[in-house]
Design a protein around this motif. Structure first.
Motif, PDB file in Angstrom:
ATOM      1  N   ARG A   1     -26.546  12.850  16.489  1.00  7.33           N
ATOM      2  CA  ARG A   1     -25.731  12.910  15.266  1.00  7.33           C
ATOM      3  C   ARG A   1     -24.253  12.994  15.596  1.00  7.33           C
ATOM      4  NH1 ARG A   1     -26.057  17.196  10.155  1.00  7.33           N
ATOM      5  NH2 ARG A   1     -23.952  16.799   9.368  1.00  7.33           N
ATOM      6  N   PHE A   2     -23.491  12.096  14.984  1.00  9.06           N
ATOM      7  CA  PHE A   2     -22.041  12.202  14.930  1.00  9.06           C
ATOM      8  C   PHE A   2     -21.612  12.143  13.472  1.00  9.06           C
ATOM      9  CE2 PHE A   2     -21.921  11.324  19.429  1.00  9.06           C
ATOM     10  CZ  PHE A   2     -20.740  11.915  19.857  1.00  9.06           C
ATOM     11  N   ASP A   3     -20.628  12.962  13.118  1.00  7.50           N
ATOM     12  CA  ASP A   3     -19.982  12.909  11.804  1.00  7.50           C
ATOM     13  C   ASP A   3     -18.534  12.464  11.990  1.00  7.50           C
ATOM     14  OD1 ASP A   3     -22.349  13.988  10.886  1.00  7.50           O
ATOM     15  OD2 ASP A   3     -21.439  15.771   9.987  1.00  7.50           O
ATOM     16  N   MET A   4     -17.939  11.944  10.922  1.00 11.36           N
ATOM     17  CA  MET A   4     -16.516  11.623  10.912  1.00 11.36           C
ATOM     18  C   MET A   4     -15.805  12.677  10.078  1.00 11.36           C
ATOM     19  SD  MET A   4     -13.784   9.948  11.637  1.00 11.36           S
ATOM     20  CE  MET A   4     -14.693   8.928  12.801  1.00 11.36           C
ATOM     21  N   ILE A   5     -14.834  13.369  10.693  1.00  9.58           N
ATOM     22  CA  ILE A   5     -14.188  14.476   9.992  1.00  9.58           C
ATOM     23  C   ILE A   5     -12.695  14.261   9.773  1.00  9.58           C
ATOM     24  CG2 ILE A   5     -15.901  16.138  10.807  1.00  9.58           C
ATOM     25  CD1 ILE A   5     -13.805  17.137  12.830  1.00  9.58           C
ATOM     26  N   GLY A   6     -12.108  13.228  10.378  1.00 12.58           N
ATOM     27  CA  GLY A   6     -10.661  13.041  10.283  1.00 12.58           C
ATOM     28  C   GLY A   6     -10.272  12.069   9.198  1.00 12.58           C
ATOM     29  N   ASN A   7      -8.952  11.947   8.999  1.00 15.22           N
ATOM     30  CA  ASN A   7      -8.437  10.994   8.021  1.00 15.22           C
ATOM     31  C   ASN A   7      -8.965   9.600   8.343  1.00 15.22           C
ATOM     32  OD1 ASN A   7      -6.945  12.952   6.676  1.00 15.22           O
ATOM     33  ND2 ASN A   7      -5.142  12.637   7.958  1.00 15.22           N
ATOM     34  N   LEU A   8      -9.455   8.924   7.340  1.00 16.43           N
ATOM     35  CA  LEU A   8     -10.063   7.615   7.534  1.00 16.43           C
ATOM     36  C   LEU A   8      -9.203   6.557   6.852  1.00 16.43           C
ATOM     37  CD1 LEU A   8     -12.425   5.927   8.565  1.00 16.43           C
ATOM     38  CD2 LEU A   8     -13.657   6.488   6.452  1.00 16.43           C
ATOM     39  N   LYS A  46     -10.305   0.972   9.010  1.00 20.44           N
ATOM     40  CA  LYS A  46     -11.215   1.480  10.038  1.00 20.44           C
ATOM     41  C   LYS A  46     -12.600   1.813   9.466  1.00 20.44           C
ATOM     42  CE  LYS A  46      -8.084   1.553  13.342  1.00 20.44           C
ATOM     43  NZ  LYS A  46      -8.166   0.626  14.504  1.00 20.44           N
ATOM     44  N   ILE A  47     -12.803   1.561   8.188  1.00 18.37           N
ATOM     45  CA  ILE A  47     -14.054   1.962   7.546  1.00 18.37           C
ATOM     46  C   ILE A  47     -15.263   1.317   8.219  1.00 18.37           C
ATOM     47  CG2 ILE A  47     -15.405   1.746   5.416  1.00 18.37           C
ATOM     48  CD1 ILE A  47     -12.777   2.169   3.867  1.00 18.37           C
ATOM     49  N   ASN A  48     -15.146   0.047   8.571  1.00 15.72           N
ATOM     50  CA  ASN A  48     -16.292  -0.643   9.163  1.00 15.72           C
ATOM     51  C   ASN A  48     -16.686  -0.079  10.525  1.00 15.72           C
ATOM     52  OD1 ASN A  48     -16.643  -2.338   6.980  1.00 15.72           O
ATOM     53  ND2 ASN A  48     -15.518  -4.041   7.891  1.00 15.72           N
ATOM     54  N   HIS A  49     -15.762   0.652  11.192  1.00 13.78           N
ATOM     55  CA  HIS A  49     -16.081   1.286  12.464  1.00 13.78           C
ATOM     56  C   HIS A  49     -16.922   2.549  12.266  1.00 13.78           C
ATOM     57  CE1 HIS A  49     -13.286  -0.986  15.179  1.00 13.78           C
ATOM     58  NE2 HIS A  49     -12.723  -1.244  14.010  1.00 13.78           N
ATOM     59  N   VAL A  50     -17.005   3.017  11.031  1.00 14.84           N
ATOM     60  CA  VAL A  50     -17.602   4.323  10.765  1.00 14.84           C
ATOM     61  C   VAL A  50     -18.907   4.226   9.983  1.00 14.84           C
ATOM     62  CG1 VAL A  50     -17.228   6.529   9.576  1.00 14.84           C
ATOM     63  CG2 VAL A  50     -15.374   5.485  10.898  1.00 14.84           C
ATOM     64  N   ILE A  51     -18.906   3.438   8.918  1.00 15.44           N
ATOM     65  CA  ILE A  51     -20.096   3.410   8.056  1.00 15.44           C
ATOM     66  C   ILE A  51     -21.305   2.897   8.827  1.00 15.44           C
ATOM     67  CG2 ILE A  51     -18.807   3.217   5.908  1.00 15.44           C
ATOM     68  CD1 ILE A  51     -19.461   0.209   5.919  1.00 15.44           C
ATOM     69  N   GLY A  52     -22.427   3.525   8.563  1.00 14.49           N
ATOM     70  CA  GLY A  52     -23.658   3.160   9.248  1.00 14.49           C
ATOM     71  C   GLY A  52     -23.776   3.710  10.653  1.00 14.49           C
ATOM     72  N   ARG A  53     -22.750   4.391  11.128  1.00 15.47           N
ATOM     73  CA  ARG A  53     -22.747   4.892  12.508  1.00 15.47           C
ATOM     74  C   ARG A  53     -22.669   6.415  12.560  1.00 15.47           C
ATOM     75  NH1 ARG A  53     -18.442   2.242  16.040  1.00 15.47           N
ATOM     76  NH2 ARG A  53     -20.066   2.247  17.647  1.00 15.47           N
ATOM     77  N   VAL A  54     -22.355   7.045  11.451  1.00 13.55           N
ATOM     78  CA  VAL A  54     -22.257   8.498  11.404  1.00 13.55           C
ATOM     79  C   VAL A  54     -23.223   9.031  10.364  1.00 13.55           C
ATOM     80  CG1 VAL A  54     -19.857   8.526  12.184  1.00 13.55           C
ATOM     81  CG2 VAL A  54     -20.345   8.497   9.721  1.00 13.55           C
ATOM     82  N   ARG A  55     -23.597  10.274  10.522  1.00  8.02           N
ATOM     83  CA  ARG A  55     -24.505  10.908   9.570  1.00  8.02           C
ATOM     84  C   ARG A  55     -23.793  11.244   8.267  1.00  8.02           C
ATOM     85  NH1 ARG A  55     -28.912  14.385  10.627  1.00  8.02           N
ATOM     86  NH2 ARG A  55     -29.094  13.166  12.542  1.00  8.02           N
ATOM     87  N   LEU A  56     -22.520  11.652   8.386  1.00  7.21           N
ATOM     88  CA  LEU A  56     -21.804  12.148   7.214  1.00  7.21           C
ATOM     89  C   LEU A  56     -20.316  11.917   7.404  1.00  7.21           C
ATOM     90  CD1 LEU A  56     -22.212  13.834   4.552  1.00  7.21           C
ATOM     91  CD2 LEU A  56     -21.889  15.881   5.953  1.00  7.21           C
ATOM     92  N   ILE A  57     -19.654  11.432   6.362  1.00  6.80           N
ATOM     93  CA  ILE A  57     -18.197  11.300   6.353  1.00  6.80           C
ATOM     94  C   ILE A  57     -17.640  12.472   5.559  1.00  6.80           C
ATOM     95  CG2 ILE A  57     -16.232   9.869   5.674  1.00  6.80           C
ATOM     96  CD1 ILE A  57     -18.115   7.428   5.810  1.00  6.80           C
ATOM     97  N   HIS A  58     -16.888  13.344   6.216  1.00  7.77           N
ATOM     98  CA  HIS A  58     -16.404  14.575   5.577  1.00  7.77           C
ATOM     99  C   HIS A  58     -15.096  14.365   4.820  1.00  7.77           C
ATOM    100  CE1 HIS A  58     -18.737  17.637   8.203  1.00  7.77           C
ATOM    101  NE2 HIS A  58     -19.201  16.427   8.505  1.00  7.77           N
ATOM    102  N   SER A  59     -14.407  13.266   5.046  1.00  7.98           N
ATOM    103  CA  SER A  59     -12.981  13.187   4.706  1.00  7.98           C
ATOM    104  C   SER A  59     -12.652  12.133   3.645  1.00  7.98           C
ATOM    105  CB  SER A  59     -12.189  12.895   5.986  1.00  7.98           C
ATOM    106  OG  SER A  59     -12.796  11.844   6.733  1.00  7.98           O
ATOM    107  N   ILE A  60     -13.424  12.110   2.569  1.00  9.60           N
ATOM    108  CA  ILE A  60     -13.079  11.237   1.439  1.00  9.60           C
ATOM    109  C   ILE A  60     -12.008  11.972   0.635  1.00  9.60           C
ATOM    110  CG2 ILE A  60     -13.904  10.075  -0.627  1.00  9.60           C
ATOM    111  CD1 ILE A  60     -14.930   8.864   1.983  1.00  9.60           C
ATOM    112  N   SER A  61     -10.767  11.593   0.876  1.00 10.72           N
ATOM    113  CA  SER A  61      -9.621  12.378   0.407  1.00 10.72           C
ATOM    114  C   SER A  61      -8.990  11.843  -0.871  1.00 10.72           C
ATOM    115  CB  SER A  61      -8.560  12.434   1.509  1.00 10.72           C
ATOM    116  OG  SER A  61      -8.200  11.123   1.916  1.00 10.72           O
ATOM    117  N   SER A  62      -9.481  10.719  -1.403  1.00 11.22           N
ATOM    118  CA  SER A  62      -8.911  10.145  -2.621  1.00 11.22           C
ATOM    119  C   SER A  62      -9.928   9.236  -3.275  1.00 11.22           C
ATOM    120  CB  SER A  62      -7.655   9.333  -2.288  1.00 11.22           C
ATOM    121  OG  SER A  62      -7.993   8.161  -1.553  1.00 11.22           O
ATOM    122  N   ALA A  63      -9.714   8.963  -4.558  1.00  9.08           N
ATOM    123  CA  ALA A  63     -10.590   8.029  -5.270  1.00  9.08           C
ATOM    124  C   ALA A  63     -10.492   6.639  -4.659  1.00  9.08           C
ATOM    125  CB  ALA A  63     -10.223   8.005  -6.749  1.00  9.08           C
TER     126      ALA A  63
END
Length: 244
Positions: free
Chosen positions: A89-96, A100-117
């Motif tokens: 398991r890896f999560d993404m916790i930093g500003n996204l 760079k979204i395509n580098h993250v989705i499908g590769r982490v269990r959870l994205i912690h940093s949805i900071s805006s609509a």
């Protein structure tokens, strides 16, 4: 790292992990919670693949990165040299950033940093395009510090209906960071996140079962105030970090 250095570092990781788990258990006991309710993430942003693999050997099973390029590096290194860690398991916790979204989705269990609509909409769109559902947390700036990103608490509450209508994402809960080196402010921040979650839960009907809060200096307080994920970097990986 020489074999002697590896052995010494592994001993440190094991001893420190036992100490961390003890502090987590004590915080849970003070709050009347089960330790099984809290996930420990080893934030590996300052270390290499070898240190992560040794942390795995020491018993850690979940890690987090704050930069997509570091996530790429860790996952590639693990795939090349550490088959025992397949599916770790890896999560993404930093500003996204949106590019760079395509580098993250499908590769982490959870994205912690949805900071805006706007970021939620971008992750939704990319996730739908890839035919996946990304599990996400809304990052909330509970403390109101200008240096921190995220939704203001009332903004998060008011935005929730619209965010619930987005495809490709599943809103699992909330994340926050507390002011540094101020235990009283940290407690207010963490309790504020829990109280906001309760208001959002009542308004939306969502479970919002995940609260990501607490780092190396303040995670026992976060656990006492309801955190279900603590994000620990220095205290896990750095022998120079003094536990207080």
């Amino acid at each position: 790292m020489t074999e002697e250095e590896r052995s010494r570092y592994l001993d440190f990781l094991r001893e420190r992990r036992a100490e961390i788990l003890q502090r987590m258990q004590e915080a849970c006991a003070r709050a009347g919670r089960s330790p099984e309710e809290v996930t420990l993430l080893g934030v590996s942003k300052t270390v290499g693949v070898e240190e992560v693999a040794l942390a795995w050997e020491a018993g850690y099973r979940a890690f987090a990165e704050n930069r997509p390029q570091e996530l790429d590096r860790k996952l590639a290194g693990i795939e090349a040299s550490h088959p025992e860690m397949a599916g770790v398991r890896f999560d993404m916790i930093g500003n996204l950033q949106k590019n760079k979204i395509n580098h993250v989705i499908g590769r982490v269990r959870l994205i912690h940093s949805i900071s805006s609509a706007a970021l939620a909409e971008a992750v939704s769109k990319r996730s739908e395009a890839h035919g996946i559902v990304s599990r996400v947390l809304l990052e909330v700036n509970v403390s109101g510090e200008e240096s921190k990103s995220g939704f203001a608490p009332e903004e998060a509450l008011e935005s929730l209906d619209g965010l619930m209508g987005l495809g490709g994402i599943s809103i699992e809960g909330l994340m926050t960071m507390a002011p540094a080196h101020d235990p009283d402010a940290a407690r207010r921040t963490f309790s504020g996140l829990r109280e906001l979650r309760d208001r959002m839960r009542e308004r939306s009907g969502l479970e919002l079962s995940t609260l990501s809060s607490g780092m190396s200096d303040d995670y026992p307080i976060a656990i006492e105030e309801g955190s279900t994920i603590v994000r620990l970097g220095r205290t896990v990986f750095s022998p120079a970090y003094e536990v207080r």
